[in-house]
Design a protein around this motif. Structure first.
Motif, short mmCIF file in Angstrom:
data_model
loop_
_atom_site.label_atom_id
_atom_site.label_comp_id
_atom_site.label_asym_id
_atom_site.label_seq_id
_atom_site.Cartn_x
_atom_site.Cartn_y
_atom_site.Cartn_z
N MET A 4 0.84 -1.20 0.00
CA MET A 4 0.00 0.00 0.00
C MET A 4 0.87 1.25 0.00
SD MET A 4 -2.84 1.19 2.84
CE MET A 4 -1.60 1.41 4.14
N MET A 39 1.04 4.39 -2.71
CA MET A 39 0.92 5.80 -2.33
C MET A 39 2.06 6.61 -2.95
SD MET A 39 -0.04 5.44 1.70
CE MET A 39 -1.68 4.94 2.27
N GLY A 77 -3.42 8.31 2.22
CA GLY A 77 -4.10 7.98 0.96
C GLY A 77 -4.76 9.15 0.29
N ALA A 81 -6.81 4.04 5.09
CA ALA A 81 -5.81 4.51 4.13
C ALA A 81 -5.97 3.80 2.78
CB ALA A 81 -4.41 4.28 4.68
N ARG A 138 -9.00 5.06 0.89
CA ARG A 138 -8.77 6.35 0.25
C ARG A 138 -7.90 6.22 -0.99
NH1 ARG A 138 -7.80 10.05 5.70
NH2 ARG A 138 -10.01 10.34 6.21
N VAL A 139 -6.93 5.32 -0.95
CA VAL A 139 -6.12 5.08 -2.15
C VAL A 139 -7.01 4.58 -3.28
CG1 VAL A 139 -4.31 3.63 -3.15
CG2 VAL A 139 -3.97 4.62 -0.89
#
Length: 273
Positions: free
Chosen positions: A129, A133, A142, A205, A208-209
């Motif tokens: 992840m 980002m 994110g 997070a 949101r990504v």
């Protein structure tokens, strides 16, 4: 152009360096939809106002014309604006499909059984992840933007993962060093609270990504979890989400991935705008 069909890519890009397998519905992707880029409003502006903005990786900024979206913006607000169709013509770039995911959530092994997107997605999910980002220039929460944290998002996430691992191992050792009835009451409480905080952060997070990727490349939600797809997939299938976004934004047909880089891509791969 920002997005090319598979046939066009075959004629204009180098011979593939990987054995990436396209999804059966790859040909159905509408490549006429422009990709979008995060813009930070320089001041409070009304709807329809047009101004020039610089976009691109540091050291390779280019100027585009941006129109303020409906409702206007306030100073410092981050919004998405479409990239011009001729942006970056004749320059090497990662071609990312728009309008639809490149392949399905469970097409995990399209890039290979031991591909870095699979290894990171399933063995080091939060690290993967963090690579996404950094690749997409999002901060450690994110979110899009051009703040300093977006430039070191991978390092921040990796630090959080290492700190949580040390925290968990230390508490586990503290439990094993004592008989069950001699373990201080605060040890299991700390272990539970730490695990909950890290899990909640990871879900939010990653959600949101995924939201940012869908917005940037105009990918609609599916019908199964309409209205909550991002949070549901991020909570219950985070490894598959990380692997899917990695495949979608990596163009592994042309460029090599790397397990031990900040973006998950090999050195020399063009940065994503």
């Amino acid at each position: 152009k920002v997005n090319l069909t598979t046939a066009t890519m075959a004629s204009e890009t180098p011979e593939p360096e990987t054995n990436y397998k396209e999804s059966p519905f790859e040909d159905e992707v509408d490549n006429t939809i422009p990709a979008k880029v995060h813009i930070v409003a320089p001041s409070t502006l009304p709807e329809g106002y047009v101004f020039d903005a610089e976009v691109g990786p540091p050291g390779d900024l280019k100027t585009i014309t941006v129109e303020v979206p409906q409702g206007g913006v306030v100073e410092g607000q981050i919004f998405l604006a479409p990239l011009p169709a001729d942006f970056g013509d004749n320059l090497p770039r990662v071609n990312i499909p728009t309008g639809q995911w490149k392949d399905g959530l469970f097409d995990i092994f399209n890039a290979g059984f031991f591909h870095p997107s699979v290894v990171c997605g399933f063995c080091f999910t939060q690290v993967g992840m963090g690579q996404l980002m950094q690749r997409l220039r999002l901060n450690w929460l994110g979110e899009g933007g051009e703040d300093e944290s977006a430039k070191i998002s991978f390092k921040i996430v990796l630090t959080l993962v290492i700190c949580y691992t040390i925290f968990s191992v230390a508490l586990e050792l503290a439990q094993q060093a004592n008989y069950y009835y001699n373990v201080p009451a605060y040890v299991p409480s700390l272990k539970f609270c730490g695990g909950m905080v890290f899990t909640i952060y990871s879900i939010i997070a990653l959600m949101r990504v995924r939201e940012n990727v869908r917005a940037k490349y105009s990918i609609p939600e599916g019908t199964r979890c309409a209205g909550c797809e991002d949070v549901v997939y991020s909570a219950f299938c985070s490894c598959c989400v990380v692997a899917q976004i990695s495949r979608h934004t990596g163009e592994y047909e042309t460029y090599k991935a790397s397990l031990c880089s900040e973006t998950g891509m090999a050195p020399g791969v063009p940065q994503i705008v």
